[in-house]
Structure formats: structure tokens, C-alpha cells
Write a protein that holds these residues in place. Sequence first.
Motif, PDB file in Angstrom:
ATOM      1  N   ALA A   1       0.917  -1.306  -0.005  1.00 45.14           N
ATOM      2  CA  ALA A   1       0.005   0.155  -0.045  1.00 45.14           C
ATOM      3  C   ALA A   1       1.081   1.517  -0.189  1.00 45.14           C
ATOM      4  O   ALA A   1       2.088   0.827   0.757  1.00 45.14           O
ATOM      5  CB  ALA A   1      -0.803  -0.101   1.469  1.00 45.14           C
ATOM      6  N   SER A   2       0.611   2.321  -0.885  1.00 42.79           N
ATOM      7  CA  SER A   2       1.340   3.202  -0.845  1.00 42.79           C
ATOM      8  C   SER A   2       0.193   4.736  -1.045  1.00 42.79           C
ATOM      9  O   SER A   2      -0.503   4.329  -0.747  1.00 42.79           O
ATOM     10  CB  SER A   2       2.628   3.614  -1.648  1.00 42.79           C
ATOM     11  OG  SER A   2       2.044   3.293  -3.421  1.00 42.79           O
ATOM     12  N   GLY A   3       1.228   5.805  -0.494  1.00 45.86           N
ATOM     13  CA  GLY A   3      -0.296   7.280  -0.864  1.00 45.86           C
ATOM     14  C   GLY A   3       0.004   7.522   0.321  1.00 45.86           C
ATOM     15  O   GLY A   3       0.504   6.996   0.698  1.00 45.86           O
ATOM     16  N   ARG A   4      -1.698   7.683   0.840  1.00 42.18           N
ATOM     17  CA  ARG A   4      -1.900   7.650   1.845  1.00 42.18           C
ATOM     18  C   ARG A   4      -1.855   7.501   2.905  1.00 42.18           C
ATOM     19  O   ARG A   4      -2.505   6.371   3.163  1.00 42.18           O
ATOM     20  CB  ARG A   4      -3.545   8.905   1.784  1.00 42.18           C
ATOM     21  CG  ARG A   4      -4.653   7.765   1.425  1.00 42.18           C
ATOM     22  CD  ARG A   4      -6.190   8.062   1.972  1.00 42.18           C
ATOM     23  NE  ARG A   4      -6.204   7.974   3.255  1.00 42.18           N
ATOM     24  CZ  ARG A   4      -7.715   7.771   4.023  1.00 42.18           C
ATOM     25  NH1 ARG A   4      -8.454   8.655   3.381  1.00 42.18           N
ATOM     26  NH2 ARG A   4      -7.560   8.090   5.268  1.00 42.18           N
ATOM     27  N   THR A   5      -2.231   7.426   3.967  1.00 39.22           N
ATOM     28  CA  THR A   5      -2.431   6.696   5.340  1.00 39.22           C
ATOM     29  C   THR A   5      -3.158   5.544   5.228  1.00 39.22           C
ATOM     30  O   THR A   5      -4.829   5.933   4.959  1.00 39.22           O
ATOM     31  CB  THR A   5      -1.802   7.637   6.397  1.00 39.22           C
ATOM     32  OG1 THR A   5      -2.005   5.975   7.575  1.00 39.22           O
ATOM     33  CG2 THR A   5      -3.094   8.236   7.023  1.00 39.22           C
ATOM     34  N   VAL A   6      -2.800   4.307   5.604  1.00 39.09           N
ATOM     35  CA  VAL A   6      -3.823   3.165   5.481  1.00 39.09           C
ATOM     36  C   VAL A   6      -4.070   3.040   6.592  1.00 39.09           C
ATOM     37  O   VAL A   6      -4.774   1.686   7.376  1.00 39.09           O
ATOM     38  CB  VAL A   6      -4.072   2.516   4.438  1.00 39.09           C
ATOM     39  CG1 VAL A   6      -4.270   2.547   3.456  1.00 39.09           C
ATOM     40  CG2 VAL A   6      -2.443   1.240   5.123  1.00 39.09           C
ATOM     41  N   SER A   7      -3.354   3.329   7.792  1.00 36.14           N
ATOM     42  CA  SER A   7      -3.350   3.074   9.557  1.00 36.14           C
ATOM     43  C   SER A   7      -4.774   3.131  10.293  1.00 36.14           C
ATOM     44  O   SER A   7      -5.132   2.258  10.894  1.00 36.14           O
ATOM     45  CB  SER A   7      -2.259   3.885  10.296  1.00 36.14           C
ATOM     46  OG  SER A   7      -3.251   5.831  10.237  1.00 36.14           O
ATOM     47  N   ASP A   8      -5.238   3.642   9.477  1.00 33.58           N
ATOM     48  CA  ASP A   8      -7.276   3.251   9.922  1.00 33.58           C
ATOM     49  C   ASP A   8      -8.388   2.661   9.036  1.00 33.58           C
ATOM     50  O   ASP A   8      -9.077   2.755   9.080  1.00 33.58           O
ATOM     51  CB  ASP A   8      -7.575   5.105  10.081  1.00 33.58           C
ATOM     52  CG  ASP A   8      -7.728   5.961   9.020  1.00 33.58           C
ATOM     53  OD1 ASP A   8      -8.488   7.271   8.780  1.00 33.58           O
ATOM     54  OD2 ASP A   8      -6.870   5.593   7.998  1.00 33.58           O
ATOM     55  N   HIS A   9      -7.732   2.168   8.261  1.00 38.13           N
ATOM     56  CA  HIS A   9      -8.251   1.304   7.031  1.00 38.13           C
ATOM     57  C   HIS A   9      -8.559  -0.154   7.582  1.00 38.13           C
ATOM     58  O   HIS A   9      -7.412  -0.590   8.380  1.00 38.13           O
ATOM     59  CB  HIS A   9      -6.914   0.704   5.903  1.00 38.13           C
ATOM     60  CG  HIS A   9      -7.820   2.499   5.501  1.00 38.13           C
ATOM     61  ND1 HIS A   9      -7.721   3.056   4.057  1.00 38.13           N
ATOM     62  CD2 HIS A   9      -7.809   4.099   5.420  1.00 38.13           C
ATOM     63  CE1 HIS A   9      -7.892   4.211   3.275  1.00 38.13           C
ATOM     64  NE2 HIS A   9      -8.013   4.770   4.422  1.00 38.13           N
ATOM     65  N   ILE A  10      -9.581  -0.934   6.623  1.00 35.68           N
ATOM     66  CA  ILE A  10      -9.783  -1.912   7.396  1.00 35.68           C
ATOM     67  C   ILE A  10      -9.388  -2.393   5.797  1.00 35.68           C
ATOM     68  O   ILE A  10      -9.344  -2.316   4.591  1.00 35.68           O
ATOM     69  CB  ILE A  10     -10.889  -3.021   7.329  1.00 35.68           C
ATOM     70  CG1 ILE A  10     -11.385  -2.254   8.452  1.00 35.68           C
ATOM     71  CG2 ILE A  10     -10.875  -4.209   6.578  1.00 35.68           C
ATOM     72  CD1 ILE A  10     -12.686  -2.544   8.527  1.00 35.68           C
ATOM     73  N   MET A  11      -7.984  -3.773   5.257  1.00 32.61           N
ATOM     74  CA  MET A  11      -7.736  -4.645   4.784  1.00 32.61           C
ATOM     75  C   MET A  11      -8.635  -5.496   3.830  1.00 32.61           C
ATOM     76  O   MET A  11      -7.861  -6.482   5.143  1.00 32.61           O
ATOM     77  CB  MET A  11      -6.490  -4.404   4.621  1.00 32.61           C
ATOM     78  CG  MET A  11      -5.524  -2.859   5.033  1.00 32.61           C
ATOM     79  SD  MET A  11      -5.623  -1.430   3.524  1.00 32.61           S
ATOM     80  CE  MET A  11      -4.087  -2.668   2.833  1.00 32.61           C
TER      81      MET A  11
END
Length: 124
Positions: A24-34
Motif C-alpha cells: 500500500a502506498s499513498g495516503r495513510t492506511v493505518s485507519d483502514h480495513i484491508m
Amino acid sequence: QVQLVESGGGLVQAGGSLSLSCAASGRTVSDHIMGWFRQVPGKAREFVAAIRWSGGTTDYADSVKGRFTISRDNAQNTVSLQMNNLKPEDTAVYYCASSTSPIFPISVFGYDYWGQGTQVTVSS
């Protein structure tokens, strides 16, 4: 925007293992569900597994429970799908996806960003 790139697909015999990775790249995904989905020609894309980036809570489709394991590497910003005891019916294009939903979405409509997919073929 979030960019997702899958890798690790290939051909394996039934009973074998493969590991898929999603960078994953770009904006942060730390608050996402993958999530991982899969699709065969002529059928709808189906949910396989998901993980909450923060905390690591997971969810699996019944068809892969006990065989597949989803995990994430915070330092590498990657999500992996370890697939063991593969069956011919696991053959599909596997997609990585990212969701900003606060709950685990199992529908494609719950995900905001998608990778390009990687082919997994399991021979009998």
C-alpha cells in the motif's frame, strides 16, 4: 488516494501453498480495513479475508477458514495472505482492497481502493 499492488500469485498443485502480498502506498492506511477478494470469470467478486490495520482484528470467509491467514506488516506497509492446503476451487484472480469503513465490510461496495489483481491457479 491509496495505491495497492498485489504480488505472489502463480501456479500450484492441490494441497500446496502460496503467499500473496499487497503493498500500500499513498495516503495513510493505518485507519483502514484491508481485504482480499477473489473472482473467477462469469462470477461475482467474493470476499476472502480482511484485517483491521490498527489492532489486527481479522475476518474470513467460511470457505477459507483454517487454511488462509491474513496478516499485516506495519513497517513494510504490506498486507499478506498465506494460503495453505489449496484446492482447485481456490483458482481465481485475487484482489487486494482498502476500506475506510469502521466495520468489516464483506461486500465489494464497502471498499474504496483496489489493486489490479494477481492470478492464482491450483491444479488437481
